[in-house]
Write a protein that holds these residues in place. Structure first.
Motif, mmCIF file in Angstrom:
data_model
loop_
_atom_site.group_PDB
_atom_site.id
_atom_site.type_symbol
_atom_site.label_atom_id
_atom_site.label_comp_id
_atom_site.label_asym_id
_atom_site.label_seq_id
_atom_site.Cartn_x
_atom_site.Cartn_y
_atom_site.Cartn_z
ATOM 1 N N PRO A 205 0.792 -1.235 0.000
ATOM 2 C CA PRO A 205 0.000 0.000 0.000
ATOM 3 C C PRO A 205 0.824 1.285 0.000
ATOM 4 O O PRO A 205 0.268 2.375 0.072
ATOM 5 C CB PRO A 205 -0.797 -0.123 1.308
ATOM 6 N N MET A 206 2.146 1.183 -0.082
ATOM 7 C CA MET A 206 3.020 2.359 0.060
ATOM 8 C C MET A 206 3.394 2.957 -1.285
ATOM 9 O O MET A 206 3.367 2.275 -2.302
ATOM 10 C CB MET A 206 4.296 1.968 0.824
ATOM 11 N N ASN A 207 3.771 4.245 -1.239
ATOM 12 C CA ASN A 207 4.283 4.886 -2.453
ATOM 13 C C ASN A 207 5.728 4.460 -2.687
ATOM 14 O O ASN A 207 6.344 3.818 -1.831
ATOM 15 C CB ASN A 207 4.168 6.413 -2.354
ATOM 16 N N GLN A 208 6.294 4.828 -3.811
ATOM 17 C CA GLN A 208 7.619 4.342 -4.198
ATOM 18 C C GLN A 208 8.695 4.780 -3.225
ATOM 19 O O GLN A 208 9.610 4.015 -2.909
ATOM 20 C CB GLN A 208 7.960 4.837 -5.615
ATOM 21 N N GLN A 209 8.608 6.005 -2.731
ATOM 22 C CA GLN A 209 9.613 6.516 -1.809
ATOM 23 C C GLN A 209 9.622 5.727 -0.508
ATOM 24 O O GLN A 209 10.689 5.359 0.007
ATOM 25 C CB GLN A 209 9.349 8.006 -1.527
ATOM 26 N N SER A 210 8.425 5.446 0.013
ATOM 27 C CA SER A 210 8.307 4.654 1.243
ATOM 28 C C SER A 210 8.769 3.227 1.006
ATOM 29 O O SER A 210 9.410 2.618 1.872
ATOM 30 C CB SER A 210 6.862 4.663 1.743
ATOM 31 N N ARG A 211 8.457 2.689 -0.160
ATOM 32 C CA ARG A 211 8.878 1.326 -0.507
ATOM 33 C C ARG A 211 10.403 1.223 -0.524
ATOM 34 O O ARG A 211 10.979 0.239 -0.050
ATOM 35 C CB ARG A 211 8.315 0.930 -1.870
ATOM 36 N N ASP A 212 11.062 2.245 -1.061
ATOM 37 C CA ASP A 212 12.519 2.239 -1.135
ATOM 38 C C ASP A 212 13.140 2.231 0.265
ATOM 39 O O ASP A 212 14.167 1.585 0.495
ATOM 40 C CB ASP A 212 13.020 3.464 -1.914
ATOM 41 N N LEU A 213 12.506 2.948 1.200
ATOM 42 C CA LEU A 213 13.016 2.995 2.567
ATOM 43 C C LEU A 213 12.780 1.677 3.302
ATOM 44 O O LEU A 213 13.675 1.156 3.971
ATOM 45 C CB LEU A 213 12.349 4.149 3.335
ATOM 46 N N ILE A 214 11.573 1.123 3.177
ATOM 47 C CA ILE A 214 11.246 -0.132 3.856
ATOM 48 C C ILE A 214 12.063 -1.285 3.298
ATOM 49 O O ILE A 214 12.436 -2.217 4.024
ATOM 50 C CB ILE A 214 9.732 -0.438 3.719
ATOM 51 N N GLU A 215 12.384 -1.198 2.020
ATOM 52 C CA GLU A 215 13.153 -2.267 1.368
ATOM 53 C C GLU A 215 14.529 -2.448 2.007
ATOM 54 O O GLU A 215 15.112 -3.538 1.938
ATOM 55 C CB GLU A 215 13.300 -1.950 -0.120
ATOM 56 N N ILE A 216 15.041 -1.388 2.633
ATOM 57 C CA ILE A 216 16.333 -1.483 3.310
ATOM 58 C C ILE A 216 16.307 -2.581 4.368
ATOM 59 O O ILE A 216 17.275 -3.325 4.535
ATOM 60 C CB ILE A 216 16.699 -0.134 3.965
ATOM 61 N N PHE A 217 15.182 -2.707 5.074
ATOM 62 C CA PHE A 217 15.073 -3.657 6.178
ATOM 63 C C PHE A 217 14.806 -5.087 5.706
ATOM 64 O O PHE A 217 14.826 -6.015 6.522
ATOM 65 C CB PHE A 217 13.957 -3.213 7.135
ATOM 66 N N PHE A 218 14.540 -5.257 4.425
ATOM 67 C CA PHE A 218 14.241 -6.594 3.904
ATOM 68 C C PHE A 218 15.148 -6.971 2.732
ATOM 69 O O PHE A 218 14.838 -7.886 1.983
ATOM 70 C CB PHE A 218 12.775 -6.672 3.462
ATOM 71 N N SER A 219 16.271 -6.281 2.601
ATOM 72 C CA SER A 219 17.150 -6.537 1.456
ATOM 73 C C SER A 219 17.792 -7.924 1.504
ATOM 74 O O SER A 219 18.212 -8.450 0.475
ATOM 75 C CB SER A 219 18.236 -5.460 1.384
ATOM 76 N N SER A 220 17.875 -8.522 2.695
ATOM 77 C CA SER A 220 18.476 -9.854 2.830
ATOM 78 C C SER A 220 17.430 -10.961 2.981
ATOM 79 O O SER A 220 17.781 -12.107 3.275
ATOM 80 C CB SER A 220 19.430 -9.887 4.035
ATOM 81 N N SER A 221 16.155 -10.621 2.784
ATOM 82 C CA SER A 221 15.080 -11.601 2.987
ATOM 83 C C SER A 221 15.219 -12.806 2.066
ATOM 84 O O SER A 221 14.999 -13.953 2.477
ATOM 85 C CB SER A 221 13.711 -10.942 2.757
ATOM 86 N N TYR A 222 15.595 -12.553 0.816
ATOM 87 C CA TYR A 222 15.703 -13.665 -0.140
ATOM 88 C C TYR A 222 16.823 -14.618 0.262
ATOM 89 O O TYR A 222 16.685 -15.836 0.157
ATOM 90 C CB TYR A 222 15.939 -13.127 -1.550
ATOM 91 N N SER A 223 17.926 -14.052 0.740
ATOM 92 C CA SER A 223 19.047 -14.878 1.182
ATOM 93 C C SER A 223 18.647 -15.753 2.369
ATOM 94 O O SER A 223 18.965 -16.949 2.415
ATOM 95 C CB SER A 223 20.233 -13.982 1.564
ATOM 96 N N ILE A 224 17.928 -15.164 3.333
ATOM 97 C CA ILE A 224 17.441 -15.923 4.502
ATOM 98 C C ILE A 224 16.435 -16.978 4.063
ATOM 99 O O ILE A 224 16.435 -18.110 4.568
ATOM 100 C CB ILE A 224 16.801 -14.970 5.531
ATOM 101 N N PHE A 225 15.586 -16.640 3.104
ATOM 102 C CA PHE A 225 14.595 -17.583 2.561
ATOM 103 C C PHE A 225 15.282 -18.822 1.987
ATOM 104 O O PHE A 225 14.896 -19.959 2.286
ATOM 105 C CB PHE A 225 13.759 -16.872 1.496
ATOM 106 N N ILE A 226 16.310 -18.620 1.165
ATOM 107 C CA ILE A 226 17.023 -19.742 0.542
ATOM 108 C C ILE A 226 17.677 -20.626 1.597
ATOM 109 O O ILE A 226 17.572 -21.871 1.551
ATOM 110 C CB ILE A 226 18.089 -19.218 -0.450
ATOM 111 N N LYS A 227 18.361 -20.017 2.560
ATOM 112 C CA LYS A 227 19.052 -20.784 3.598
ATOM 113 C C LYS A 227 18.066 -21.593 4.438
ATOM 114 O O LYS A 227 18.311 -22.773 4.744
ATOM 115 C CB LYS A 227 19.861 -19.840 4.486
ATOM 116 N N MET A 228 16.958 -20.974 4.835
ATOM 117 C CA MET A 228 15.968 -21.674 5.659
ATOM 118 C C MET A 228 15.262 -22.766 4.873
ATOM 119 O O MET A 228 14.960 -23.840 5.412
ATOM 120 C CB MET A 228 14.947 -20.678 6.208
ATOM 121 N N LEU A 229 14.992 -22.490 3.600
ATOM 122 C CA LEU A 229 14.327 -23.482 2.754
ATOM 123 C C LEU A 229 15.200 -24.727 2.606
ATOM 124 O O LEU A 229 14.707 -25.869 2.754
ATOM 125 C CB LEU A 229 14.019 -22.884 1.386
ATOM 126 N N ILE A 230 16.472 -24.530 2.325
ATOM 127 C CA ILE A 230 17.398 -25.659 2.180
ATOM 128 C C ILE A 230 17.505 -26.435 3.488
ATOM 129 O O ILE A 230 17.461 -27.673 3.505
ATOM 130 C CB ILE A 230 18.784 -25.162 1.733
#
Length: 238
Positions: A205-230
């Protein structure tokens, strides 16, 4: 015989209820741990710099700071005739800009200044507890700092302790001990999927500027996802 039957039935019910309760708490601990680890990993300095610098550049391009630097560029060059760097003060930031950077023009000065401002913000000594820091500044810049990363990592270790404790309790409660691997592995797989998509869900629900800021806190989510999945798949297979 009937008394023994009801005793065993009652004990089985208690064992089953405990298994369900511990299972729920175990899943919550795994999901919470994955969430905290994802944020802590995302708040490493290199990640913060990579994500935050472009956001600030976009904001600076729309502010009076650019005009201020352009108006001072001539003064900076004159100052560089007698010094190797120019001390630029803006709000709470004091940045020593090398003359070699000043010679390359306004954009180079802005880029250097932003990178140094991000570095100062990240490594700044915040004289407050994590929660109390929200009350000190209108903009909670400490959230993208080493202090914030250390806070989330400390909470991760706290949750990790409970995960180990709950795993041991689950092992005691389960009649088939090997089932603990399937349960924990399944929880890892489900939690990894949630962590992978959590950031995208929160930013919808956020605008692009807010999305860019929040993305900082989830930039490693994909890496954690792969490790936990394996890890989850390995546990289930075992």
């Amino acid at each position: 015989f009937y008394k023994l039957f009801f005793i065993f039935l009652y004990m089985g019910f208690i064992r089953g209820a405990l298994a369900v309760l511990i299972g729920v708490l175990l899943f919550v601990s795994i999901l919470s741990g994955a969430f905290l680890l994802s944020i802590s990993s995302s708040l490493k300095y290199d990640n913060v710099k990579e994500k935050l610098v472009p956001v600030i550049k976009g904001l600076v391009g729309q502010s009076k700071l650019t005009n201020e630097i352009e108006s001072k560029s001539s003064l900076m060059k004159i100052y560089c005739n007698q010094s190797s760097e120019y001390i630029f003060i803006y709000q709470d930031y004091t940045i020593n800009i090398p003359c070699s950077t000043i010679e390359r023009g306004t954009n180079a000065i802005i880029n250097y200044g932003i990178e140094k401002a991000v570095e100062q913000t990240y490594y700044k000594e915040y004289d407050c507890k994590f929660i109390d820091c929200f009350k000190q500044d209108e903009l909670p810049l400490f959230l993208v700092s080493e202090k914030s990363r250390d806070y989330f990592m400390s909470k991760f270790y706290f949750v990790l302790f409970f995960f180990i404790l709950l795993s041991i309790l689950m092992l005691v409660v389960l009649q088939k001990k090997s089932g603990i691997l399937t349960i924990v592995g399944s929880f890892f797989i489900v939690s990894s999927l949630i962590i992978w998509k959590l950031g995208e869900f929160l930013m919808m629900p956020m605008n692009q500027q807010s999305r860019d800021l929040i993305e900082i806190f989830f930039s490693s989510s994909y890496s954690i996802f792969i490790k936990m999945l394996i890890m989850g798949i390995i546990l289930v297979v075992l």
